[in-house]
Design an enzyme around this catalytic site. Structure first.
Site, PDB file in Angstrom:
ATOM      1  CD  GLU A  24      -0.954   0.719   3.659  1.00  0.00           C
ATOM      2  OE1 GLU A  24      -1.477   1.827   3.442  1.00  0.00           O
ATOM      3  OE2 GLU A  24      -1.029   0.141   4.753  1.00  0.00           O
ATOM      4  CG  ASP A 137     -13.571   6.130  12.630  1.00  0.00           C
ATOM      5  OD1 ASP A 137     -13.429   5.367  11.648  1.00  0.00           O
ATOM      6  OD2 ASP A 137     -12.758   7.029  12.918  1.00  0.00           O
ATOM      7  CB  SER A 139     -11.152   0.913   8.852  1.00  0.00           C
ATOM      8  OG  SER A 139     -10.459   0.916   7.615  1.00  0.00           O
ATOM      9  CB  ALA A 140     -13.688   1.303   3.931  1.00  0.00           C
ATOM     10  CG  ASP A 141      -8.497  -0.825   5.789  1.00  0.00           C
ATOM     11  OD1 ASP A 141      -8.705  -0.230   4.719  1.00  0.00           O
ATOM     12  OD2 ASP A 141      -7.550  -0.550   6.554  1.00  0.00           O
ATOM     13  CE  LYS A 158      -2.841   2.126  11.829  1.00  0.00           C
ATOM     14  NZ  LYS A 158      -3.252   1.261  10.852  1.00  0.00           N
TER      15      LYS A 158
HETATM   16  N1  PSU Z   1      -0.768   0.727   8.900  1.00  0.00           N
HETATM   17  C1  PSU Z   1       0.285   1.486   9.219  1.00  0.00           C
HETATM   18  N2  PSU Z   1       0.242   2.806   8.906  1.00  0.00           N
HETATM   19  C2  PSU Z   1      -0.803   3.343   8.193  1.00  0.00           C
HETATM   20  C3  PSU Z   1      -1.925   2.534   7.834  1.00  0.00           C
HETATM   21  C4  PSU Z   1      -1.844   1.236   8.212  1.00  0.00           C
HETATM   22  O1  PSU Z   1       1.248   1.001   9.822  1.00  0.00           O
HETATM   23  O2  PSU Z   1      -0.745   4.522   7.868  1.00  0.00           O
HETATM   24  C5  PSU Z   1      -3.077   3.085   7.011  1.00  0.00           C
HETATM   25  C6  PSU Z   1      -3.534   1.971   6.060  1.00  0.00           C
HETATM   26  O3  PSU Z   1      -3.508   2.510   4.735  1.00  0.00           O
HETATM   27  C7  PSU Z   1      -4.953   1.657   6.484  1.00  0.00           C
HETATM   28  C8  PSU Z   1      -5.390   3.012   6.944  1.00  0.00           C
HETATM   29  O4  PSU Z   1      -5.726   1.119   5.438  1.00  0.00           O
HETATM   30  O5  PSU Z   1      -4.268   3.462   7.705  1.00  0.00           O
HETATM   31  C9  PSU Z   1      -6.657   2.936   7.739  1.00  0.00           C
HETATM   32  O6  PSU Z   1      -7.275   4.194   7.721  1.00  0.00           O
HETATM   33  P1  PSU Z   1      -8.780   4.360   8.230  1.00  0.00           P
HETATM   34  O7  PSU Z   1      -8.713   4.008   9.695  1.00  0.00           O
HETATM   35  O8  PSU Z   1      -9.112   5.810   7.996  1.00  0.00           O
HETATM   36  O9  PSU Z   1      -9.614   3.421   7.436  1.00  0.00           O
HETATM   37 MN    MN Z   2     -12.251   5.791   9.900  1.00  0.00          MN
END
Ligand code: PSU
Ligand code: MN
Length: 307
Positions: A24, A137, A139-141, A158
């Site tokens: 990514e 909140d 994540s779409a992941d 995380k």
């Molecule tokens: N893992 C890391 N650093 C990051 C991310 C993941 O060590 O910056 C990023 C990834 O791209 C993940 C995103 O998909 O954070 C998630 O963001 P959100 O919570 O807004 O979906």
């Molecule tokens: Mn989010």
């Protein structure tokens, strides 16, 4: 018009059925500061090559979706100030507008599938944030893992997230969460969380077989491999916990919402740990790249013997 532009090396590997690992780019533009972000991206690519696979960093550059960046492209992206953070919702818009953006786990999975890449290495996935019962909140992941057939190697979710709720959403959506080589769910900066992982596997060959069997069974969605950070690089969970609580409280009091939340928390933790969170983050990404390369090699071998 081809939807995704493969670098010459990625195209050659794909033509031969050789192993490829997607990477990514949000971790480069929004997850780490310059210049460590570029050093990390280069080291991760080298680690994947050293383990017999071809790296394919995914990003949108001036409207073109790429799998595999050359050195000047990677260098420029790592220094781009205004790169957009692209998740499933943003990908087509960024391409239509001819803009530059970095892909999250969700958007990288979409691009990997288009490029027929089956394995993807990252740091940690997005998940259910603390306080999600108020903020919604999530994540779409997580939804992407439920629908796009890519095996994602992470160090767990995380520790800034609500891990029990993240596991529940993944379970509801039928995503296998597989700890590598241990029973406990890894927690990103720390090798173990108090939570048992739903599943455990101990070797890349079995992970590869499970990946192929999911496809053969007609199951949509991917596998989440949770690979613990190496012990010598980890930050103990009880060191991180108060700092994470402080960063989360600051995000709430400053009204940080939406896609700004994760980059804000990562950058605050970098300051609060005096850079230690970044050193650990780089170590775990490299560790994930190694495992992803091994899984990609096993999948490529299995596909070649089946053909
Ligand atoms: N893992 C890391 N650093 C990051 C991310 C993941 O060590 O910056 C990023 C990834 O791209 C993940 C995103 O998909 O954070 C998630 O963001 P959100 O919570 O807004 O979906
Ligand atoms: Mn989010």
């Amino acid at each position: 018009m081809s939807l995704i532009t493969l670098s010459p090396k990625v195209a050659a590997a794909r033509a031969k059925g050789d192993p490829i690992v997607a990477l990514e780019s949000t971790i480069i533009t929004h997850g780490m500061p310059w210049p460590q972000n570029l050093e990390m991206a280069q080291q991760v690519e080298a680690e994947i090559r050293a383990h017999g696979a071809t790296p394919a960093t995914i990003a949108v550059l001036d409207g073109t979706l790429h799998a595999g960046l050359n050195a000047p492209q990677l260098n420029a992206l790592a220094q781009t100030q205004g790169a957009a953070k692209l998740s499933r919702a943003d990908l087509a818009v960024c391409m239509a507008e001819g803009r530059t953006g970095a892909t999250t786990v969700a958007a990288t999975m979409i691009a990997a599938r288009l490029a027929e890449i089956e394995v993807f290495a990252t740091g940690g996935i997005g998940g259910v944030h603390q306080g999600a019962e108020e903020s919604f909140d999530i994540s779409a992941d997580l939804a992407e893992l439920a629908q796009t057939p890519v095996t994602v190697v992470s160090a767990g979710a995380k520790a800034i997230l609500d891990l029990p709720k993240t596991l529940e959403v993944l379970e509801t959506n039928g995503v296998p969460v597989i700890a590598y080589g241990q029973d406990a769910l890894p927690a990103f900066w720390s090798a173990a969380s108090p939570l048992p992982a739903p599943l455990r596997m101990d070797d890349p060959g079995t992970i590869a077989r499970a990946h192929l069997l999911r496809g053969a069974l007609g199951l949509p969605g991917g596998q989440l491999i949770a690979n613990p950070i190496p012990q010598d690089a980890e930050i103990p969970a009880d060191t991180m916990a108060p700092l994470i609580a402080q960063a989360n409280a600051e995000a709430a009091s400053q009204g940080i919402t939406g896609k700004a939340v994760t980059p804000f928390l990562l950058s605050r933790l970098y300051d609060l740990t005096e850079g230690r969170s970044l050193t650990a983050n780089i170590a775990l990404v490299l560790n994930n790249a190694r495992l992803a390369a091994k899984i990609a090699c096993e999948i490529a071998n299995l596909r070649k013997t089946m053909a």
